[in-house]
Design an enzyme around this catalytic site. Sequence first.
Site, PDB file in Angstrom:
ATOM      1  N   GLY A 155      25.330  40.502  79.553  1.00  0.00           N
ATOM      2  CA  GLY A 155      26.158  41.492  78.887  1.00  0.00           C
ATOM      3  C   GLY A 155      25.373  42.556  78.144  1.00  0.00           C
ATOM      4  N   TYR A 161      16.355  41.583  76.312  1.00  0.00           N
ATOM      5  CA  TYR A 161      15.769  40.480  77.073  1.00  0.00           C
ATOM      6  C   TYR A 161      14.353  40.799  77.535  1.00  0.00           C
ATOM      7  CZ  TYR A 161      20.671  39.079  77.398  1.00  0.00           C
ATOM      8  OH  TYR A 161      21.942  38.713  77.112  1.00  0.00           O
ATOM      9  N   HIS A 167      16.403  38.591  72.167  1.00  0.00           N
ATOM     10  CA  HIS A 167      16.984  37.428  72.845  1.00  0.00           C
ATOM     11  C   HIS A 167      15.938  36.535  73.504  1.00  0.00           C
ATOM     12  CE1 HIS A 167      20.870  38.760  71.902  1.00  0.00           C
ATOM     13  NE2 HIS A 167      21.229  39.351  73.011  1.00  0.00           N
TER      14      HIS A 167
END
Lengths: 259, 259
Positions: A155, A161, A167
């Site tokens: 998402g 990322y 993350h």
Amino acid sequence: MIGGMNVLWILAHPEPRSLNGFLAAEGRRALRAEGHHVEVSDLYAMGWNPVVDASAYAHDPAERFRVADAAKHAHHAGTVAADIRAEQEKIDRADTLVVQFPLWWFGMPAILKGWFDRVWHQGYAYGLRGPDGEWSGYGDGFLAGKRALAVVTMGGPAGFYGERGIHGAVDELLFPLQHGMLFYGGAKVLPPVLLWGTDRFTPEDAAGAAKELRERLRAVPATEPIPYRPRNGGDYDDRFVLRPEVAPGLTGSRAHRSA
Amino acid sequence: MIGGMNVLWILAHPEPRSLNGFLAAEGRRALRAEGHHVEVSDLYAMGWNPVVDASAYAHDPAERFRVADAAKHAHHAGTVAADIRAEQEKIDRADTLVVQFPLWWFGMPAILKGWFDRVWHQGYAYGLRGPDGEWSGYGDGFLAGKRALAVVTMGGPAGFYGERGIHGAVDELLFPLQHGMLFYGGAKVLPPVLLWGTDRFTPEDAAGAAKELRERLRAVPATEPIPYRPRNGGDYDDRFVLRPEVAPGLTGSRAHRSA
């Protein structure tokens, strides 16, 4: 292409009208249009049970349930539950595995994690020896000769990322699947199809993703796999730790690939 | 101890007669003997449903199911399924979370992953703003003021999960849980209790593990949490990427802790 692939497409999403549902349908269609054979394990549509329990391995509830042992015993006795055996037969028939899912809390949806937990049991997926009597695993095993491709939607935007994104790096997040499961089983693991920012996808974004997916699928036979290090290739010592001269200074998942 | 803790102990193992069952019972007993309050979510015993679906969020099946949106809507409408709400109430009552599981295929058993997938939905666990209107997450959130401790058993020996072990470093394997879920929610995340080589545990090994667990539980209030970097603490830029001067040269999960 000569011959054509036998693809097992494993999908974990509750909504056929989602981006994941759209991409799965597009991918299947594109493969079939090129003469490939595709079997689908649409886990939600199948009502897949992801919870490991004794009944799937015909285990006597009066006795302590030791998961790995019970599964191995059932495997050799031919008493593994039919839903698990059906998945194993699909795997055995395939030469290519596609594993498609949305990243939920930095991992697979439970229904997919439980596909691995239940289907990849001892006796079928691990605790195996090769023809030379050596234990197999990491570069050789029940998936030898197969290729595997993960297709993952996220998402949030790519930067979250990235190598220093909050993350955690996506390579690390996917390491358990790509190295610990697929490469462990002996598959050649292709670089994953990663789709970021899907929470805000427009129809044009979805069409672009479908195009990328079709191209990646077309390229499967010719794509260089991730160069994970085979366990028996000399890079690991006999305690399964990288030798000091291999990737000196590197730790964690990055150390386990040669490039 | 003054006051006493309110502990929610989440357990994911199918067999009460297992090492995990034994440790959970020992831990509970030890906590209660010291005057702490313990609630238990024994996911197998509860028959927990780990599969996210539209029905849990009272979603009209005629409409496309957008998981996060549907959950948020149900949360504000008070129509989230009772089993999920019961877990949220347990979380809200607790000041300490213990998350105990065997590592299966380098992650949580599906039944536990699906506890997070279903219970930690948008509106309850993310998509929240603090009193200042800032988005919360990573260091502040619905778990603010709580402590969290993972208790993880691994069949293989410690070296397999070491910094250069073939399974990948255990810190990386647990990063999604510890950083992406628990710290994300604002909990202080304590160093996990890691038990290796449990496939070959003797009764003496199990007793030793229970002793270690009791000591770690007794020390919970005084244990230094893992120093993950709060998102709003200045280490991240406004795209949630570590600033260049923070942990220069480090990438992946290691970069996200200050020591």
